[in-house]
Design an enzyme around this catalytic site. Sequence first.
Site, mmCIF file in Angstrom:
data_model
loop_
_atom_site.group_PDB
_atom_site.id
_atom_site.type_symbol
_atom_site.label_atom_id
_atom_site.label_comp_id
_atom_site.label_asym_id
_atom_site.label_seq_id
_atom_site.Cartn_x
_atom_site.Cartn_y
_atom_site.Cartn_z
ATOM 1 N N GLU A 1 0.948 -1.183 0.234
ATOM 2 C CA GLU A 1 0.115 0.067 -0.060
ATOM 3 C C GLU A 1 0.920 1.342 0.060
ATOM 4 O O GLU A 1 1.909 1.168 0.696
ATOM 5 C CB GLU A 1 -0.854 0.074 1.369
ATOM 6 C CG GLU A 1 -1.654 -1.328 1.259
ATOM 7 C CD GLU A 1 -3.089 -0.878 2.078
ATOM 8 O OE1 GLU A 1 -3.647 -1.841 2.404
ATOM 9 O OE2 GLU A 1 -3.256 0.121 2.683
ATOM 10 N N CYS B 1 3.353 8.258 1.572
ATOM 11 C CA CYS B 1 3.855 7.269 2.508
ATOM 12 C C CYS B 1 4.102 5.935 1.808
ATOM 13 O O CYS B 1 3.189 5.553 1.519
ATOM 14 C CB CYS B 1 2.806 7.186 3.526
ATOM 15 S SG CYS B 1 3.179 5.908 4.910
ATOM 16 N N CYS C 1 6.645 -7.494 6.711
ATOM 17 C CA CYS C 1 7.842 -7.183 7.483
ATOM 18 C C CYS C 1 8.001 -8.297 8.457
ATOM 19 O O CYS C 1 7.233 -8.864 9.272
ATOM 20 C CB CYS C 1 7.397 -5.676 8.408
ATOM 21 S SG CYS C 1 8.766 -5.051 9.435
ATOM 22 N N CYS D 1 6.635 -6.023 15.351
ATOM 23 C CA CYS D 1 6.252 -5.231 16.538
ATOM 24 C C CYS D 1 4.604 -5.199 16.985
ATOM 25 O O CYS D 1 3.835 -5.590 16.298
ATOM 26 C CB CYS D 1 6.270 -3.602 16.156
ATOM 27 S SG CYS D 1 7.928 -3.200 15.567
ATOM 28 N N CYS E 1 1.436 -3.574 15.512
ATOM 29 C CA CYS E 1 1.638 -3.365 14.078
ATOM 30 C C CYS E 1 0.749 -4.379 13.304
ATOM 31 O O CYS E 1 1.321 -5.499 13.396
ATOM 32 C CB CYS E 1 2.872 -3.161 13.599
ATOM 33 S SG CYS E 1 3.183 -2.824 11.668
ATOM 34 N N CYS F 1 -2.092 5.136 9.619
ATOM 35 C CA CYS F 1 -1.055 4.222 10.087
ATOM 36 C C CYS F 1 -1.469 2.827 10.668
ATOM 37 O O CYS F 1 -2.592 2.965 11.611
ATOM 38 C CB CYS F 1 -0.193 4.866 11.140
ATOM 39 S SG CYS F 1 0.587 6.220 10.915
#
Length: 374
Positions: A100, A113, A120, A124, A127, A349
């Site tokens: 995205e 962004c 990933c 975390c 997230c 986010c």
Amino acid sequence: MSESTANPLNKINLLGMPRQKMIDFFADLGEKPFRAKQVMQWIHQYGVMDFDEMSNISKVLREKLKEIAIVQAPEITYQAISKDGTRKWLMKMPGGSSIETVLIPEGNRGTLCISSQIGCALDCSFCSTGKQGFNRNLSAEEIVGQIWNAIASFEDLDRTKDRPVTNVVMMGMGEPLLNFDNVMDSIDLMMDDFAYSISKRRVTISTAGVVPAIDKMNGLTDASLAISLHAPNDELRNQLVPVNKKYPIAMLLDSAKNYLSNLSDKRKATIEYTLLAGVNDRKVHADQLIELLKDFPCKINLIPFNPFPGSGYKKPSNTEVRCFQDWLTKAGYITTVRTTRGDDIDAACGQLVGLVEDKTRRSERYINLQQLNG
Ligand code: SAH
């Protein structure tokens, strides 16, 4: 070089090639360095991908280029434009996963962004990208292609004066510093006067704290740095940002400080701090943060947690966010709160989830956990 859907002959994709590599590429063809600059301007500044349209390039060279090279951006499979002007794209990568990209317009600024990886690996705890696991690094052309696509989405753009993208933040999917070489090539192009010509202060690499890579940035780039801190002490940060167990806070801040001090201008890092209700948003955390950052040149950006199903965390109330901001501001820190934009199109986010085909089985573990938690 990544394989690409409509590139069966595996031609060289010039979209992600920074200036020096482009000069070398043309030198191999017996061409002068200015050819590299001309082609870069066609691609990045005029948005031209078809060699036949590059009118100041000789016919012979154009034919040669068509044989061996291609200019191709990732395929857009979905575009949404929010009431507030925020644009979001889903771009499909060869292999089937999607990433995205989000553009946030604000006055005469346009902040893009972008993603640096499919998924990933850092995991975390708050997230949603992390929960999907990791698939692969994006190539430089897939990173730069997000900018190319974003600009191209504006019809009737007067490219001589309109600049829909003035800032780039690597805060989409992925950990940019775990895709070092491709990210360096990409930011090189973002800042190049023959490509996107964005000021070094307006290109930001955001990292969860891959210390050896921050050290390696020294002298290679002078882009701006954002540190995803999220906790004022190692005990808590180990839980929220597991890479902290390898590179604890003191080491991270040292490395970042060293990077900043080697820049030719006086620049601050941005400290990103996602506020998780009851977890890291209390007075004691603010006090620790104030103490921790007292010798570190920074401004602080608070991000109220964006919830997603099964995360286990809650967003603090607006009053709680304001309180946390006040504590830091009163202690002398420039502290901003990231406002949620593009809510109606899920562009905030942590909602940048794309569609990752996980290669690490992390998402499987997460799904099991969700089932366990009911
Ligand atoms: N890997 C890089 C960039 C990715 S995310 C990094 O860690 O900096 C960009 C920012 O959004 C990071 O600070 C990240 O921690 C934060 N973030 C991720 N998920 C979030 C969520 N659900 N709510 C609020 N912020 C989130």
